[in-house]
Design a protein around this motif. Structure first.
Motif, PDB file in Angstrom:
ATOM      1  N   MET A 183     -76.569 -17.143  10.819  1.00  0.00           N
ATOM      2  CA  MET A 183     -75.628 -18.223  10.503  1.00  0.00           C
ATOM      3  C   MET A 183     -75.025 -18.798  11.787  1.00  0.00           C
ATOM      4  SD  MET A 183     -72.227 -17.984   8.103  1.00  0.00           S
ATOM      5  CE  MET A 183     -71.393 -16.650   8.944  1.00  0.00           C
TER       6      MET A 183
ATOM      7  N   GLU B   4     -67.700 -24.945   3.663  1.00  0.00           N
ATOM      8  CA  GLU B   4     -68.424 -23.675   3.806  1.00  0.00           C
ATOM      9  C   GLU B   4     -67.626 -22.666   4.628  1.00  0.00           C
ATOM     10  OE1 GLU B   4     -73.030 -25.399   3.644  1.00  0.00           O
ATOM     11  OE2 GLU B   4     -71.923 -25.424   5.527  1.00  0.00           O
TER      12      GLU B   4
ATOM     13  N   THR C 247     -64.799 -21.360   2.474  1.00  0.00           N
ATOM     14  CA  THR C 247     -65.321 -20.469   1.434  1.00  0.00           C
ATOM     15  C   THR C 247     -65.660 -19.095   2.033  1.00  0.00           C
ATOM     16  OG1 THR C 247     -66.266 -22.420   0.402  1.00  0.00           O
ATOM     17  CG2 THR C 247     -67.020 -20.305  -0.439  1.00  0.00           C
ATOM     18  N   ALA C 248     -66.311 -19.105   3.205  1.00  0.00           N
ATOM     19  CA  ALA C 248     -66.679 -17.846   3.862  1.00  0.00           C
ATOM     20  C   ALA C 248     -65.435 -17.070   4.295  1.00  0.00           C
ATOM     21  CB  ALA C 248     -67.574 -18.135   5.065  1.00  0.00           C
TER      22      ALA C 248
ATOM     23  N   ALA D 197     -63.834 -15.519   1.264  1.00  0.00           N
ATOM     24  CA  ALA D 197     -64.622 -14.395   0.760  1.00  0.00           C
ATOM     25  C   ALA D 197     -64.664 -13.236   1.767  1.00  0.00           C
ATOM     26  CB  ALA D 197     -66.037 -14.863   0.429  1.00  0.00           C
ATOM     27  N   LYS D 198     -63.937 -13.380   2.869  1.00  0.00           N
ATOM     28  CA  LYS D 198     -63.888 -12.363   3.931  1.00  0.00           C
ATOM     29  C   LYS D 198     -65.252 -12.098   4.579  1.00  0.00           C
ATOM     30  CE  LYS D 198     -59.487 -10.863   2.820  1.00  0.00           C
ATOM     31  NZ  LYS D 198     -59.057 -12.090   2.135  1.00  0.00           N
ATOM     32  N   LYS D 199     -66.147 -13.082   4.486  1.00  0.00           N
ATOM     33  CA  LYS D 199     -67.435 -12.956   5.183  1.00  0.00           C
ATOM     34  C   LYS D 199     -67.293 -13.401   6.627  1.00  0.00           C
ATOM     35  CE  LYS D 199     -70.393 -13.711   1.188  1.00  0.00           C
ATOM     36  NZ  LYS D 199     -70.816 -14.816   0.322  1.00  0.00           N
ATOM     37  N   LEU D 200     -66.203 -14.089   6.886  1.00  0.00           N
ATOM     38  CA  LEU D 200     -65.974 -14.663   8.214  1.00  0.00           C
ATOM     39  C   LEU D 200     -64.456 -14.668   8.410  1.00  0.00           C
ATOM     40  CD1 LEU D 200     -67.302 -16.438  10.567  1.00  0.00           C
ATOM     41  CD2 LEU D 200     -66.697 -18.410   9.180  1.00  0.00           C
ATOM     42  N   SER D 201     -64.021 -14.337   9.614  1.00  0.00           N
ATOM     43  CA  SER D 201     -62.574 -14.428   9.852  1.00  0.00           C
ATOM     44  C   SER D 201     -62.273 -15.770  10.501  1.00  0.00           C
ATOM     45  CB  SER D 201     -62.109 -13.285  10.751  1.00  0.00           C
ATOM     46  OG  SER D 201     -62.620 -13.459  12.055  1.00  0.00           O
TER      47      SER D 201
ATOM     48  N   GLU E 262     -63.103 -15.501  14.113  1.00  0.00           N
ATOM     49  CA  GLU E 262     -64.525 -15.683  14.451  1.00  0.00           C
ATOM     50  C   GLU E 262     -64.896 -17.173  14.449  1.00  0.00           C
ATOM     51  OE1 GLU E 262     -66.627 -11.628  12.698  1.00  0.00           O
ATOM     52  OE2 GLU E 262     -65.884 -13.142  11.295  1.00  0.00           O
TER      53      GLU E 262
ATOM     54  N   ASP F  26     -55.519 -14.984   9.833  1.00  0.00           N
ATOM     55  CA  ASP F  26     -56.249 -13.866   9.219  1.00  0.00           C
ATOM     56  C   ASP F  26     -55.284 -12.862   8.600  1.00  0.00           C
ATOM     57  OD1 ASP F  26     -58.928 -14.638   9.601  1.00  0.00           O
ATOM     58  OD2 ASP F  26     -58.877 -13.997  11.694  1.00  0.00           O
TER      59      ASP F  26
END
Lengths: 485, 70
Positions: free
Chosen positions: A1, A10, A13-14, A17-21, A24, A58
Motif C-alpha cells: 500500500m 481511504e 477509513t484505514a 479501522a486501525k489499519k493505519l495510524s 504513519e 491517534d
C-alpha cells in the motif's frame, strides 16, 4: 500500500479501522514533501509539529473520538491564519507575520481531528494566475515542471496533484481554486459566497473571496466541504442556513438533470482543446441521462472588465491596513511617518499588488467613481441576472475551466491582460456569487490536464458534486497521477 | 512600464461604456444581508502582549512609530 496514493476517504477509513495510524499517514506525506518539493515547490512552510499533532490524534482516536476526516493530513494556502504559524500571503510585507489566532476554517478542521502539513505557496495576496507573483518562489506544475501550476492557489493544487497532501484548502476570488485545479488535473471547488466563513482569511476582494477545497476526487472534495462549511457569526457575510451534507446523494446520478452549455464560452475558439474536451464531456452527461442544451449568458464578454474594477477597488481598500505600524514589515530607514509608509509599501509589496492598488484607488477616486466603480457594480447586476435567468430552467451550467492548459513559466509575466485572460471562464461565477467546481476532463495533445467547470445554483453545491461524481465514475481522467517531473 | 500597463488596463475596462445601465441597481454584495448587528457583550480577546506580538516596534505596551513632526 502506497499511503500517499490513497484518497482522503481511504485514509480516514484505514485510520478508523486501525489499519493505519494518523502518525504513519502524516509521516508518509511529510516524506513525500521532502522528496518532491525541491522540484514542485508547493510549500512555503512545513509544519514541524505535524507528527506530534498526529500522535495526539491517534491518542484521541484510541479514546473513542472519530469523524469523517479524523487523523487525515491537510495542506493550507498561506493566506489563512493558523495560530502560531507564519501566514505570509507570499508577500514580503507579511514575511515575519505569525498568526495570533485561528481562522474559522482552521478551528473547524482542528475540532474534526485534521492534521496540518504546512502552508502552501500562492500569488502574493492571491493576485495572479500562476504563483509567479509569489515574493518567495514559483511553484511548478507536477505534470511538467517548466509550466505554471495555475494560481493563485497554485501551491495547494500542486501539493494535492503531486500526492504531497490528500487534501488542501485554497481561496478563490476570480478562479484561484478552479483554474489551478484544472491546470493540475484535480478537483477544486469554489463554494457559494457566504457558505464558508472567511474569518481569518487575509482579505483581497471581500465581495468575491471564498475559501474552498482541493482533492483528487469528488468524494474527498465533498468531505472537505462538509468539514469547512457552515454559518459563522464572526463573518457577517456568512449565511445562516441549514448546513448541507455534500456526501448525501453524491451517488444518485444525473438522470433528468438539466445542464446548460453557454454559447459564449464555446464560440470564441471552438477548436481549443479545452473546449473540445468539454463538448465530449457534455455527451457523457447526456449518455448518463442528463438533458444538455445550449443556453446564453449574454454579458459574458464584460465579466473581466467588471472584475478588474471591483476586485482592485476592494483590494486597494483592504490592503491599506499594511502600514508598517501594527504588524508586518516596516522599513527601518524612514525619516518620518510619511516616509515610513512610502518605503514600507514600496519595498513590501510586489509589482502586481502595486498595480492593483493603484488601479483600485483610481477607479474609486472622486470624479471617476461613477464611470468605473458604480458602472461596474451595475453591470455586475446584469451578469448576476444572466445566471438567474438560466437557472430558472436549468440545474447546472457546464463550461471549460480555462481556455488553455497550463502555460509556460514566464510566458505571460510581462503582459497583465494576457495573464488576466486565463481566468476568463471562472470570473463570472465569483461576480454572481454562485458555486463552481472544476473536474478533470481529459488531456491536451501535450499530455497536460484539462478541466471542465460545473456551475450550480446558490447553495446547491451538492447537486454540482453529484453531477461531478457521475462524470468521474464514467471516465478515468482523475485516476491518472501526475508524474512529478 | 507601469504607466503603459495601467493605461492598457483602463482602456480594456472602457468596454463597459458600451452597455446601457440606466435604471439598473448596483450589486455591492450578492448576499441579501446588510448591517449585521450583534450584542455589545464582553468576550475573550487578545491580551496586550498578543496584540503587540507582531508589531515592528513597540514600547511600554504601545505601538511605536517614527516621529510625526519635524
Amino acid at each position: 500500500m502506497d499511503i500517499v496514493n490513497l484518497s482522503a476517504f481511504e485514509l480516514a477509513t484505514a485510520i478508523k479501522a486501525k489499519k493505519l495510524s494518523s502518525k504513519e499517514a502524516t509521516s508518509a506525506f511529510l516524506k513525500r514533501i521532502e522528496e518532491t518539493d525541491g522540484t514542485v515547490k508547493s510549500f512555503l512552510s512545513v509544519n514541524t509539529s505535524a507528527l506530534k499533532e498526529a500522535e495526539q490524534r491517534d491518542a484521541e482516536l484510541a479514546s473513542g473520538k472519530s469523524g469523517p476526516l479524523y487523523g487525515v493530513p491537510v495542506a493550507i494556502k498561506d493566506n489563512m491564519c493558523l495560530k502560531g504559524s507564519k501566514t505570509t500571503c507570499a508577500s514580503k510585507i507579511l514575511e515575519d507575520f505569525t498568526a495570533p489566532y485561528d481562522a474559522t476554517v482552521i478551528e473547524r478542521l482542528k475540532a474534526q481531528g485534521v492534521v496540518f502539513l504546512g502552508k502552501c505557496n500562492m500569488d502574493e495576496f492571491a493576485m495572479g494566475s500562476s504563483t509567479e507573483n509569489s515574493a518567495f518562489h514559483t511553484t511548478t506544475n507536477p505534470w511538467d515542471s517548466s509550466r505554471i501550476p495555475g494560481g493563485s492557489s497554485g501551491g495547494s493544487a500542486a501539493a494535492v496533484a503531486s500526492r504531497q497532501a490528500p487534501l488542501a484548502l485554497g481561496s478563490d476570488t476570480g478562479g484561484s481554486i478552479r483554474q489551478p485545479a484544472a491546470c493540475c488535473g484535480i478537483v477544486g471547488l469554489k463554494p457559494t459566497y457566504g457558505r464558508v466563513s472567511r474569518f481569518g482569511l487575509v482579505a483581497f476582494a471581500s465581495s468575491l473571496d471564498q475559501i474552498g477545497p482541493f482533492a483528487r476526487n469528488t468524494e474527498d472534495c465533498a468531505l472537505l466541504m462538509n468539514a469547512v462549511s457552515g454559518y459563522d457569526p464572526k463573518d457577517s457575510t456568512s449565511i445562516n442556513r441549514d448546513s448541507a451534507d455534500h456526501t448525501a446523494g453524491l451517488k444518485d446520478g444525473v438522470k433528468g438533470m438539466r445542464i446548460g452549455l453557454p454559447s459564449e464560452y464555446f464560440e470564441k475558439d471552438p477548436s481549443a482543446e479545452g473546449v473540445k474536451s468539454v463538448l465530449e464531456a457534455a455527451k457523457v452527461f447526456e449518455k448518463l441521462g442528463a438533458k444538455v442544451e445550449k443556453v446564453s449568458l449574454p454579458h459574458t464578454d464584460y465579466c473581466l472588465a467588471v472584475y478588474y474594477i471591483i476586485a482592485t477597488a476592494e483590494a486597494s481598500s483592504n490592503l491599506a491596513r499594511y502600514d508598517g505600524v501594527h504588524y508586518g514589515f516596516r522599513d527601518k530607514d524612514a525619516k518620518n511617518l510619511r516616509d515610513m509608509y512610502n518605503k514600507t509599501r514600496g519595498k513590501g509589496f510586489g509589482s502586481e499588488v502595486k498595480r492593483r492598488i493603484m488601479l483600485g484607488t483610481y477607479v474609486l477616486s472622486a470624479g471617476y467613481y461613477d464611470a468605473y466603480y458604480l458602472k461596474a457594480q451595475k453591470v455586475r447586476t446584469l451578469i448576476k441576472r444572466d445566471f438567474e435567468n438560466v437557472f430558472k430552467n436549468f440545474d447546472l451550467i457546464l463550461t471549460p475551466t480555462t481556455p488553455t492548459p497550463a502555460f509556460k513559466i514566464g510566458e505571460k509575466v510581462s503582459d497583465p491582460i494576457q495573464m488576466y485572460l486565463s481566468d476568463i471562464f471562472t470570473i463570472s461565477v465569483n461576480l454572481a456569487g454562485v458555486p463552481g467546481v472544476s473536474v478533470p476532463c481529459g488531456f491536451s495533445a501535450g499530455g497536460l490536464p484539462l478541466g471542465l467547470q460545473l456551475i450550480g445554483k446558490p447553495f446547491e453545491e451538492a447537486a454540482m458534486l453529484r453531477a461531478a461524481y457521475a462524470y468521474e465514475q464514467a471516465t478515468d481522467w482523475h485516476k491518472r497521477m501526475a508524474p512529478v517531473k | 512600464m507601469l504607466t503603459k500597463q495601467l493605461g492598457d488596463i483602463l482602456q480594456f475596462v472602457e468596454k463597459l461604456g458600451e452597455l446601457n445601465t440606466d435604471g439598473v441597481e448596483p450589486t455591492y454584495s450578492v448576499v441579501p444581508v446588510s448591517n449585521v448587528m450583534r450584542e455589545d457583550e464582553e468576550k475573550p480577546s487578545f491580551t496586550q502582549e498578543q496584540a503587540l506580538s507582531n508589531a515592528p516596534e513597540k514600547d511600554m505596551g504601545f505601538f511605536k512609530i517614527p516621529k510625526i513632526m519635524e
